[in-house]
Design a protein around this motif. Structure first.
Motif, mmCIF file in Angstrom:
data_model
loop_
_atom_site.group_PDB
_atom_site.id
_atom_site.type_symbol
_atom_site.label_atom_id
_atom_site.label_comp_id
_atom_site.label_asym_id
_atom_site.label_seq_id
_atom_site.Cartn_x
_atom_site.Cartn_y
_atom_site.Cartn_z
ATOM 1 N N PHE A 1 4.971 -4.942 9.644
ATOM 2 C CA PHE A 1 5.562 -5.893 8.725
ATOM 3 C C PHE A 1 5.900 -5.214 7.405
ATOM 4 C CE2 PHE A 1 2.658 -8.427 11.402
ATOM 5 C CZ PHE A 1 3.615 -9.219 12.019
ATOM 6 N N SER A 2 6.845 -5.775 6.685
ATOM 7 C CA SER A 2 7.237 -5.215 5.396
ATOM 8 C C SER A 2 6.106 -5.418 4.395
ATOM 9 C CB SER A 2 8.508 -5.903 4.891
ATOM 10 O OG SER A 2 8.224 -7.241 4.542
ATOM 11 N N PRO A 3 6.095 -4.618 3.326
ATOM 12 C CA PRO A 3 5.040 -4.765 2.316
ATOM 13 C C PRO A 3 5.014 -6.167 1.690
ATOM 14 C CG PRO A 3 6.136 -2.668 2.044
ATOM 15 C CD PRO A 3 6.909 -3.429 3.093
ATOM 16 N N ALA A 4 6.177 -6.786 1.532
ATOM 17 C CA ALA A 4 6.229 -8.129 0.942
ATOM 18 C C ALA A 4 5.527 -9.145 1.841
ATOM 19 C CB ALA A 4 7.677 -8.540 0.708
ATOM 20 N N VAL A 5 5.754 -9.044 3.137
ATOM 21 C CA VAL A 5 5.107 -9.963 4.076
ATOM 22 C C VAL A 5 3.604 -9.727 4.079
ATOM 23 C CG1 VAL A 5 4.916 -10.588 6.515
ATOM 24 C CG2 VAL A 5 7.164 -10.215 5.514
ATOM 25 N N ARG A 6 3.187 -8.473 4.073
ATOM 26 C CA ARG A 6 1.751 -8.165 4.039
ATOM 27 C C ARG A 6 1.093 -8.709 2.773
ATOM 28 N NH1 ARG A 6 1.691 -1.965 5.171
ATOM 29 N NH2 ARG A 6 3.720 -2.115 6.098
ATOM 30 N N SER A 7 1.773 -8.545 1.623
ATOM 31 C CA SER A 7 1.223 -9.041 0.355
ATOM 32 C C SER A 7 1.109 -10.558 0.365
ATOM 33 C CB SER A 7 2.120 -8.623 -0.810
ATOM 34 O OG SER A 7 2.221 -7.241 -0.875
ATOM 35 N N THR A 8 2.136 -11.223 0.872
ATOM 36 C CA THR A 8 2.117 -12.683 0.947
ATOM 37 C C THR A 8 0.978 -13.163 1.826
ATOM 38 O OG1 THR A 8 4.518 -12.710 0.673
ATOM 39 C CG2 THR A 8 3.498 -14.716 1.532
ATOM 40 N N PHE A 9 0.813 -12.537 2.968
ATOM 41 C CA PHE A 9 -0.251 -12.926 3.891
ATOM 42 C C PHE A 9 -1.619 -12.660 3.275
ATOM 43 C CE2 PHE A 9 -2.861 -12.356 7.768
ATOM 44 C CZ PHE A 9 -2.669 -13.617 8.306
ATOM 45 N N ALA A 10 -1.765 -11.535 2.580
ATOM 46 C CA ALA A 10 -3.039 -11.215 1.922
ATOM 47 C C ALA A 10 -3.363 -12.248 0.851
ATOM 48 C CB ALA A 10 -2.993 -9.818 1.328
ATOM 49 N N CYS A 11 -2.364 -12.670 0.066
ATOM 50 C CA CYS A 11 -2.583 -13.696 -0.963
ATOM 51 C C CYS A 11 -2.980 -15.029 -0.329
ATOM 52 C CB CYS A 11 -1.333 -13.870 -1.815
ATOM 53 S SG CYS A 11 -1.041 -12.497 -2.931
ATOM 54 N N PHE A 12 -2.324 -15.369 0.757
ATOM 55 C CA PHE A 12 -2.649 -16.614 1.464
ATOM 56 C C PHE A 12 -4.109 -16.590 1.929
ATOM 57 C CE2 PHE A 12 -3.070 -18.689 5.631
ATOM 58 C CZ PHE A 12 -2.863 -20.006 5.245
ATOM 59 N N LEU A 13 -4.521 -15.497 2.558
ATOM 60 C CA LEU A 13 -5.899 -15.396 3.032
ATOM 61 C C LEU A 13 -6.896 -15.421 1.873
ATOM 62 C CD1 LEU A 13 -5.616 -12.780 5.908
ATOM 63 C CD2 LEU A 13 -5.896 -15.241 6.104
ATOM 64 N N LEU A 14 -6.526 -14.807 0.754
ATOM 65 C CA LEU A 14 -7.395 -14.811 -0.419
ATOM 66 C C LEU A 14 -7.564 -16.232 -0.960
ATOM 67 C CD1 LEU A 14 -8.998 -12.947 -2.257
ATOM 68 C CD2 LEU A 14 -6.966 -12.688 -3.667
ATOM 69 N N CYS A 15 -6.470 -16.997 -0.980
ATOM 70 C CA CYS A 15 -6.547 -18.397 -1.424
ATOM 71 C C CYS A 15 -7.428 -19.220 -0.490
ATOM 72 C CB CYS A 15 -5.145 -19.004 -1.503
ATOM 73 S SG CYS A 15 -4.166 -18.355 -2.858
ATOM 74 N N VAL A 16 -7.264 -19.050 0.800
ATOM 75 C CA VAL A 16 -8.079 -19.779 1.764
ATOM 76 C C VAL A 16 -9.547 -19.419 1.581
ATOM 77 C CG1 VAL A 16 -8.611 -20.000 4.233
ATOM 78 C CG2 VAL A 16 -6.243 -20.098 3.453
ATOM 79 N N PHE A 17 -9.833 -18.140 1.405
ATOM 80 C CA PHE A 17 -11.210 -17.705 1.196
ATOM 81 C C PHE A 17 -11.779 -18.310 -0.090
ATOM 82 C CE2 PHE A 17 -14.164 -14.565 -0.686
ATOM 83 C CZ PHE A 17 -15.170 -14.655 0.258
ATOM 84 N N GLY A 18 -10.986 -18.289 -1.165
ATOM 85 C CA GLY A 18 -11.435 -18.848 -2.443
ATOM 86 C C GLY A 18 -11.726 -20.334 -2.344
ATOM 87 N N LEU A 19 -10.837 -21.078 -1.678
ATOM 88 C CA LEU A 19 -11.056 -22.516 -1.516
ATOM 89 C C LEU A 19 -12.292 -22.812 -0.673
ATOM 90 C CD1 LEU A 19 -7.399 -23.788 -1.049
ATOM 91 C CD2 LEU A 19 -8.915 -24.208 -2.993
ATOM 92 N N SER A 20 -12.487 -22.046 0.388
ATOM 93 C CA SER A 20 -13.660 -22.284 1.229
ATOM 94 C C SER A 20 -14.940 -21.958 0.469
ATOM 95 C CB SER A 20 -13.580 -21.475 2.522
ATOM 96 O OG SER A 20 -13.704 -20.101 2.264
ATOM 97 N N LEU A 21 -14.895 -20.933 -0.367
ATOM 98 C CA LEU A 21 -16.061 -20.580 -1.168
ATOM 99 C C LEU A 21 -16.363 -21.677 -2.189
ATOM 100 C CD1 LEU A 21 -18.075 -18.265 -1.527
ATOM 101 C CD2 LEU A 21 -16.549 -17.314 -3.243
ATOM 102 N N TYR A 22 -15.310 -22.216 -2.824
ATOM 103 C CA TYR A 22 -15.472 -23.302 -3.787
ATOM 104 C C TYR A 22 -16.056 -24.531 -3.104
ATOM 105 C CZ TYR A 22 -14.241 -26.923 -7.158
ATOM 106 O OH TYR A 22 -14.289 -27.977 -8.028
ATOM 107 N N HIS A 23 -15.531 -24.859 -1.936
ATOM 108 C CA HIS A 23 -16.020 -26.015 -1.184
ATOM 109 C C HIS A 23 -17.484 -25.825 -0.785
ATOM 110 C CE1 HIS A 23 -15.890 -29.522 1.370
ATOM 111 N NE2 HIS A 23 -16.347 -28.803 2.385
ATOM 112 N N GLU A 24 -17.826 -24.628 -0.356
ATOM 113 C CA GLU A 24 -19.206 -24.333 0.041
ATOM 114 C C GLU A 24 -20.143 -24.445 -1.158
ATOM 115 O OE1 GLU A 24 -21.514 -20.424 1.571
ATOM 116 O OE2 GLU A 24 -19.677 -20.934 2.643
#
Length: 120
Positions: free
Chosen positions: A75-98
């Motif tokens: 995948f292009s670097p832009a797609v990888r960065s977008t996916f990494a940001c998405f996963l980071l947001c999901v992780f952050g939200l799950s941590l906040y919820h926990e």
């Protein structure tokens, strides 16, 4: 069965196709009335001839030849960065919820202890 991996012997190709279809080595050995070591050797020979390292790459090569379409996961670097940001947001939200769940549990425990002390 249609021959796709023509550089392999017919026996070796049948074994490889059975492995690609999801059968375990023990199951293949039982179905073909062969020893486990024979099946293992045939698969290792197929890996060597096709220049692949594991069953996943063997499966990819088989389906590329079967369909004529090359699959890539580059995948292009832009797609990888977008996916990494998405996963980071999901992780952050799950941590906040926990963390909120832990605060709620702690608050409930303190209230329960206070009630028990009042009753005593």
């Amino acid at each position: 069965m249609r021959r796709v991996l023509t550089e392999l012997t017919p026996e070796c190709e049948v074994t490889a196709q059975m492995f690609i279809s999801g059968m375990e080595k023990e199951e293949i050995a039982e179905a073909k009335c062969r020893a486990f070591s024979t099946i293992n050797n045939q698969l290792q020979k197929a890996f060597q001839i096709l220049n692949v390292k594991n069953g996943r790459q063997l499966c990819k090569k088989f389906y590329e030849r079967l369909s004529g379409v090359e699959y890539t996961f580059d995948f292009s670097p832009a797609v990888r960065s977008t996916f990494a940001c998405f996963l980071l947001c999901v992780f952050g939200l799950s941590l906040y919820h926990e963390q909120n769940d832990m605060k709620r549990a702690r608050r409930t425990k303190i209230e329960t202890v206070d009630r028990i002390r009042r009753l005593e």
